[in-house]
Scaffold this motif. Sequence first.
Motif, PDB file in Angstrom:
ATOM      1  N   GLU A 186      -9.388  13.570 -11.152  1.00 36.65           N
ATOM      2  CA  GLU A 186      -8.259  13.663 -10.230  1.00 36.65           C
ATOM      3  C   GLU A 186      -7.112  12.815 -10.764  1.00 36.65           C
ATOM      4  N   LYS A 187      -5.931  13.100 -10.263  1.00 40.00           N
ATOM      5  CA  LYS A 187      -4.775  12.287 -10.614  1.00 40.00           C
ATOM      6  C   LYS A 187      -4.448  11.335  -9.471  1.00 40.00           C
ATOM      7  N   VAL A 188      -3.864  10.211  -9.839  1.00 43.16           N
ATOM      8  CA  VAL A 188      -3.402   9.231  -8.859  1.00 43.16           C
ATOM      9  C   VAL A 188      -1.885   9.174  -8.950  1.00 43.16           C
ATOM     10  N   GLY A 189      -1.224   9.287  -7.823  1.00 34.84           N
ATOM     11  CA  GLY A 189       0.239   9.273  -7.834  1.00 34.84           C
ATOM     12  C   GLY A 189       0.785   8.980  -6.458  1.00 34.84           C
ATOM     13  N   SER A 190       1.976   9.470  -6.204  1.00 34.06           N
ATOM     14  CA  SER A 190       2.600   9.263  -4.902  1.00 34.06           C
ATOM     15  C   SER A 190       3.283  10.547  -4.463  1.00 34.06           C
ATOM     16  N   VAL A 191       3.379  10.702  -3.149  1.00 28.53           N
ATOM     17  CA  VAL A 191       3.949  11.908  -2.558  1.00 28.53           C
ATOM     18  C   VAL A 191       4.984  11.525  -1.513  1.00 28.53           C
ATOM     19  N   SER A 192       5.859  12.464  -1.246  1.00 26.72           N
ATOM     20  CA  SER A 192       6.843  12.297  -0.180  1.00 26.72           C
ATOM     21  C   SER A 192       6.325  12.999   1.065  1.00 26.72           C
ATOM     22  N   LEU A 193       6.230  12.248   2.160  1.00 24.82           N
ATOM     23  CA  LEU A 193       5.697  12.752   3.420  1.00 24.82           C
ATOM     24  C   LEU A 193       6.767  12.661   4.504  1.00 24.82           C
ATOM     25  N   PRO A 194       6.576  13.380   5.611  1.00 19.20           N
ATOM     26  CA  PRO A 194       7.496  13.194   6.738  1.00 19.20           C
ATOM     27  C   PRO A 194       7.452  11.754   7.236  1.00 19.20           C
ATOM     28  N   GLU A 195       8.541  11.319   7.808  1.00 24.16           N
ATOM     29  CA  GLU A 195       8.587   9.955   8.340  1.00 24.16           C
ATOM     30  C   GLU A 195       7.671   9.797   9.545  1.00 24.16           C
ATOM     31  N   GLU A 196       7.530  10.876  10.312  1.00 21.05           N
ATOM     32  CA  GLU A 196       6.700  10.846  11.514  1.00 21.05           C
ATOM     33  C   GLU A 196       5.861  12.116  11.574  1.00 21.05           C
ATOM     34  N   ILE A 197       4.633  11.980  12.094  1.00 17.23           N
ATOM     35  CA  ILE A 197       3.769  13.134  12.315  1.00 17.23           C
ATOM     36  C   ILE A 197       3.032  12.940  13.637  1.00 17.23           C
ATOM     37  N   ILE A 198       2.374  14.004  14.065  1.00 19.55           N
ATOM     38  CA  ILE A 198       1.541  13.950  15.263  1.00 19.55           C
ATOM     39  C   ILE A 198       0.079  13.964  14.837  1.00 19.55           C
ATOM     40  N   ILE A 199      -0.697  13.001  15.328  1.00 21.59           N
ATOM     41  CA  ILE A 199      -2.144  12.989  15.120  1.00 21.59           C
ATOM     42  C   ILE A 199      -2.803  12.744  16.474  1.00 21.59           C
ATOM     43  N   ASP A 200      -3.665  13.679  16.867  1.00 26.45           N
ATOM     44  CA  ASP A 200      -4.356  13.586  18.163  1.00 26.45           C
ATOM     45  C   ASP A 200      -3.367  13.388  19.305  1.00 26.45           C
ATOM     46  N   GLY A 201      -2.245  14.089  19.226  1.00 29.83           N
ATOM     47  CA  GLY A 201      -1.260  14.034  20.295  1.00 29.83           C
ATOM     48  C   GLY A 201      -0.384  12.801  20.294  1.00 29.83           C
ATOM     49  N   LYS A 202      -0.542  11.926  19.301  1.00 29.05           N
ATOM     50  CA  LYS A 202       0.245  10.696  19.241  1.00 29.05           C
ATOM     51  C   LYS A 202       1.257  10.771  18.101  1.00 29.05           C
ATOM     52  N   LEU A 203       2.438  10.234  18.352  1.00 25.59           N
ATOM     53  CA  LEU A 203       3.469  10.159  17.322  1.00 25.59           C
ATOM     54  C   LEU A 203       3.170   8.969  16.419  1.00 25.59           C
ATOM     55  N   VAL A 204       2.990   9.240  15.117  1.00 27.36           N
ATOM     56  CA  VAL A 204       2.593   8.209  14.160  1.00 27.36           C
ATOM     57  C   VAL A 204       3.667   8.096  13.081  1.00 27.36           C
ATOM     58  N   THR A 205       4.115   6.879  12.829  1.00 26.93           N
ATOM     59  CA  THR A 205       5.081   6.622  11.760  1.00 26.93           C
ATOM     60  C   THR A 205       4.333   6.326  10.465  1.00 26.93           C
ATOM     61  N   ILE A 206       4.746   6.965   9.368  1.00 25.43           N
ATOM     62  CA  ILE A 206       4.098   6.774   8.069  1.00 25.43           C
ATOM     63  C   ILE A 206       4.896   5.750   7.266  1.00 25.43           C
ATOM     64  N   PRO A 207       4.300   4.615   6.915  1.00 26.54           N
ATOM     65  CA  PRO A 207       5.023   3.612   6.118  1.00 26.54           C
ATOM     66  C   PRO A 207       5.221   4.100   4.687  1.00 26.54           C
ATOM     67  N   ASN A 208       6.346   3.728   4.088  1.00 27.92           N
ATOM     68  CA  ASN A 208       6.645   4.125   2.699  1.00 27.92           C
ATOM     69  C   ASN A 208       6.444   5.621   2.501  1.00 27.92           C
ATOM     70  N   ASN A 209       6.926   6.402   3.457  1.00 25.48           N
ATOM     71  CA  ASN A 209       6.649   7.840   3.433  1.00 25.48           C
ATOM     72  C   ASN A 209       7.278   8.551   2.243  1.00 25.48           C
ATOM     73  N   ASP A 210       8.324   7.974   1.644  1.00 27.95           N
ATOM     74  CA  ASP A 210       8.964   8.643   0.512  1.00 27.95           C
ATOM     75  C   ASP A 210       8.179   8.465  -0.786  1.00 27.95           C
ATOM     76  N   ARG A 211       7.276   7.462  -0.839  1.00 23.12           N
ATOM     77  CA  ARG A 211       6.411   7.252  -2.013  1.00 23.12           C
ATOM     78  C   ARG A 211       5.055   6.745  -1.543  1.00 23.12           C
ATOM     79  N   PHE A 212       4.317   7.625  -0.900  1.00 23.04           N
ATOM     80  CA  PHE A 212       3.021   7.247  -0.339  1.00 23.04           C
ATOM     81  C   PHE A 212       1.930   7.548  -1.366  1.00 23.04           C
TER      82      PHE A 212
END
Length: 352
Positions: free
Chosen positions: A291-317
Motif C-alpha cells: 500500500e501507499k502512505v500519503g495524504s488526502v483532501s477531505l471535506p471540512e465537516e462530515i456526518i457520522i451517526d447523525g453527528k456533525l464532525v469536524t476533520i482536523p487538517n482536512n486539506d492534508r489528512f
Amino acid sequence: MAKRKKKLQVKEKRDSSRFMIYLMIAAMLFSGFYMRDIQNTSLDGLKRITLEVGNPVFYESAIEGRTYLLFRFTFDELDDNRTNSVKSILNSKLGTNNYELFEGCMGTLPINISGPGTDGVYFPCGFDTGIDDYFKIFLLKKTKDGLFGGTIGFVEKKIEVGPVIDADVVNITNILARGVIESDFYPDRLYGINTSDMELLSPRVLINRTVGDEILGEIDSLPGVDVRTEDNKTIVSFNSSHENITRILETENIPYNLETGYLALTVPENASVSFINYTLNEAKISNITLEKVGSVSLPEEIIIDGKLVTIPNNDRFDAVLKIDTEIGDRINISLSTLRYGDHVLIMGAEEI
C-alpha cells in the motif's frame, strides 16, 4: 429578514399532494413584463405559480430581491416531461443562463434548534437530492409587516455522510509492505530492501506452563531460536527450526499454540514494487500486501451517526492508499473513528 447558518437533514423530497419547481433568478433585478409573462404560463398539471421576493425593492417597471427572488411552480405531480416543459418556457423567455431550476425539499433541523418554522424547513434543492442527505443552509426567517411568515433555507453546501466519503489524493510519501510469517523464514534476505522503518515480530510457540531445564535446553540449542520464560509461561520465538521445536514438544506430550509472526516495512514511494514482492517471497513472507502512505483532501465537516464532525487538517489528512493510486486521483476513503462521550474523533483514513 433574519439569517442563521444551520445543519439540516432532508426528510422529505416530494410531498404526495403537491410538487414545487423553484425558479431561481440569477439576476436579482427582474422585469415586470417577464414576471407577468411567466405567471401567466399554462401547463398540464400546473396548479399555481407564485412569486416570492426577499427584501424587495420596487421600481417603475421592475422588482429587485436583495436577498432572493424565486418563482414556485406547483404541480399535482412532477415528472421529467413537466420539468422539461418548464425549462423550455424559461429558456425561451429568459435564456438558458439567466436562471437556475430546483426542486423543493423539506428538511429537519437538529433537535437543539427550536422555534416557529423550525420543525420543517422548506428549501430549494438539486434534482439529485435524496432522502437523508445533509446540508448546511442559511436559514431565513420571513416577516411581512412585522409578522412572522415562516422560514426558508438556502443551501451553502452539501455535507457528506461518513464513514466512507470521497477524497482527493494530494501527496504520496512512502510504500508500506506488510506480510505474515507462518513458519521458518529468512530475515537476512530482508536487508536487501532499502527501508526507512521495519517492524518484525517472529512467529512464536506458546506453552502455557514452564518447561523442564533439559527440554528447555534442547530447544534453546536449536538454530534461530530464542527462549524465554515469563508469568509461568514459556515462549519460543524462532526464524528456523520450527519442525524440530514441535517434534520435541510432541514427543514430551507438551501442548502448545503457534502464533504467526508479522512484518511491516516502510520504503520510498519510488521503490520497485516487483523487487519488494520478490524479496519478501524469497524470505518466506506470506499474505503480502503493498500500500501507499500519503495524504488526502477531505471535506471540512462530515456526518457520522447523525453527528456533525469536524476533520482536523482536512486539506492534508494522512491516509493509507492502494498501491496503484496516484496524486490527483479521486478515491473512496473509510474513516476510522473514536467515540468520547458525545464526541466523535477521526483517527485515521484508508482507501477502499
